[in-house]
Enzyme design. Structure first.
Site, short mmCIF file in Angstrom:
data_model
loop_
_atom_site.label_atom_id
_atom_site.label_comp_id
_atom_site.label_asym_id
_atom_site.label_seq_id
_atom_site.Cartn_x
_atom_site.Cartn_y
_atom_site.Cartn_z
N HIS A 28 1.20 -1.19 -0.07
CA HIS A 28 -0.39 0.40 -0.16
C HIS A 28 0.97 0.98 -0.52
CE1 HIS A 28 -4.18 1.41 1.08
NE2 HIS A 28 -3.69 2.62 0.83
N GLU A 217 -11.29 2.50 7.11
CA GLU A 217 -10.12 3.62 7.76
C GLU A 217 -10.91 4.74 8.25
OE1 GLU A 217 -6.84 6.68 5.77
OE2 GLU A 217 -8.00 5.67 4.68
N ASP A 302 2.05 3.42 2.75
CA ASP A 302 0.70 4.62 2.19
C ASP A 302 1.79 5.68 1.61
OD1 ASP A 302 -2.19 4.80 2.03
OD2 ASP A 302 -2.25 6.11 3.59
#
EC number: 3.5.4.4
Length: 367
Positions: A28, A217, A302
Site C-alpha cells: 500500500h 479507515e 501509504d
C-alpha cells in the site's frame, strides 16, 4: 534526507541497523504520495505550476508532513493537488515512477505494489493508456537502475467520488500482463461506499483480476463488510476499523472472524492512520491486537512524502511501540508477499530466495 542516511552510522545489532538491512515488502504505497520534494520543485518550474507553498525542497517536505498531521482524512487528501499537478506528462510520470522504485529499493524494499489513479493525470492531454504505459515503463526503468533488487507492480485506482471506475477496471484488465497487478478504489470514504462501483468490481471478477479496496479507515466495520462481501475485495486497504467488530475481551464478531479466517490481508499504515485520526498513537494502534488475534497483517507506508515516512521508519515505530524484533517483521513481510497480486511461483521465489535468507542473516546481529 532519508532514514537510511541516518542509520548508516548505527552499530551492527542495534534496531536501526537491522531495520535498515531487513528485506521489506509494501502493498500500500501511493505513487502521487511519494514524490521526492526536489522533483516536485523541478517539475513545477518546468510546467509553470506556481501554487506550491514553497520552492525549497526541505521546507516543502515539512509542509506536506504538517498538512497531513491534521487528524482529518479529507484534509490529508488535499495535499495531493500539488503532486498531481506536476504529474501530467509522459516524461514526468516516467521519472516519478523510476524514482519511486529507486527510493523503495534504497530502503530495503524487495517487493512493492504502487497504486495511482490514471484519471488524475490527463490534464496534459495524455490518454488513460498513455498514463499507464508511462508509469509501467518508469517502474521497469527503476528496477533496472537498482540492479533488479526490487520487483514493482502497479495497482490502478478508481476514485470514489467520480464515475470512471468501470473505465479504470477495463484499463486494469487491458494492462494486467504489462505490469499492472490489480485494481483499487480510493478517495474520501465518508458518503462514498464501494458498492456504488459494483459494476467495476463485477467486471474485474469476470476477468479474474485482483481487487483491493480502501475500507475501514474513516468509516467503521460496515465499510469492510461491503468491500469484502459485496465487492469481492481480496485485501483491505487500512482496515483498522475491523476492531469495531471485536469485543473488549478479544471475541470476534462474524465479520472479523470471516476476515481473519479467510486470510484477507489488512494493508495497515500506522503513521497515516495517526494523521487521519484512525488511530490515536503508535502505542494504541490496533495493529498489535490484530496481529495477536491472528489476522493477516501487513505493514505499509501509504504516502511516503505526505506522511513523512519510509518502511524503515514504520518498522522503527513498531519496535518503539511494541518491542517487535526481526521475527515479527519477517512475519509481516512474508504475509505481504503471500498476499501480493503476483503469480504463486514468483511469490514463492521472493520468500524463499530473498525474504527468508535476508532475515536469517540478521539473526546473529539483531539480539
Amino acid at each position: 534526507m532519508h532514514l537510511s542516511d541516518n542509520l548508516a552510522a548505527d552499530a551492527p545489532g542495534t534496531p536501526a541497523e537491522w531495520i535498515r538491512r531487513a528485506p521489506k515488502a509494501v502493498l500500500h504505497d501511493h505513487l502521487d504520495g511519494g514524490l521526492r520534494p526536489a522533483t516536485i520543485v523541478e517539475l513545477a518550474r518546468a510546467c509553470g505550476y506556481t501554487a506550491l507553498p514553497t520552492e525549497d525542497p526541505a521546507e516543502l517536505a515539512l509542509w506536506f508532513r504538517d498538512a497531513a498531521d491534521s487528524g482529518s482524512l479529507e484534509r490529508y487528501l488535499e495535499t495531493f493537488a500539488h503532486t498531481c499537478a506536476v504529474m501530467q506528462t509522459r516524461e514526468a510520470l516516467h521519472r516519478i515512477a523510476a524514482e519511486c522504485a529507486e527510493d523503495l529499493a534504497a530502503d530495503g524494499v524487495v517487493y512493492a505494489e504502487v497504486r495511482y489513479a490514471p484519471e488524475q493525470h490527463l490534464e496534459g492531454g495524455l490518454t488513460l493508456d498513455e498514463v499507464v504505459d508511462a508509469v509501467n515503463e518508469g517502474l521497469r526503468e527503476g528496477e533496472r537502475r537498482t540492479g533488479g533488487r526490487i520487483t514493482v507492480r502497479a495497482l490502478l485506482t478508481g476514485m470514489r467520488h467520480t464515475r470512471r471506475s468501470l473505465e479504470i477496471a477495463e484499463l486494469t484488465v487491458a494492462h494486467r500482463d504489462r505490469g499492472v497487478a490489480g485494481f483499487d478504489i480510493a478517495g474520501g470514504e465518508i458518503g462514498n461506499p464501494p458498492a456504488e462501483h459494483l459494476t467495476a468490481f463485477q467486471h474485474l471478477k469476470r476477468a479474474n483480476c485482483h481487487i483491493t479496496i480502501h475500507a475501514g479507515e474513516a468509516v467503521g466495520a460496515e465499510s469492510v463488510h461491503e468491500a469484502v462481501q459485496v465487492c469481492g475485495a481480496e485485501r483491505i486497504g487500512h482496515g483498522v476499523r475491523i476492531t469495531d467488530d471485536i469485543a473488549a475481551d478479544g471475541t470476534l464478531g462474524h465479520l472479523a472472524a470471516y476476515v481473519r479466517d479467510n486470510r484477507i490481508a489488512l494493508e495497515v499504515c500506522p503513521t497515516s492512520n495517526l494523521q487521519t485520526g484512525a488511530a490515536l498513537s503508535y502505542e494504541k494502534h490496533p495493529i498489535d491486537e490484530l496481529r495477536r488475534l491472528g489476522f493477516t497483517v501487513t505493514l505499509n507506508t501509504d504516502n511516503r512524502l505526505v506522511s513523512g515516512t519510509t518502511m524503515s521508519e514504520e518498522f522503527q515505530h513498531m519496535v518503539d511501540a511494541f518491542g517487535y524484533g526481526p521475527e515479527v517483521f519477517e512475519e509481516f513481510t512474508v504475509a505481504a508477499v503471500e498476499a501480493a497480486f503476483l503469480p504463486l511461483p514468483q511469490r514463492r521465489r521472493i520468500i524463499e530466495e530473498i525474504v527468508r535468507p535476508g532475515y536469517a542473516a540478521l539473526s546473529s546481529t539483531s539480539r
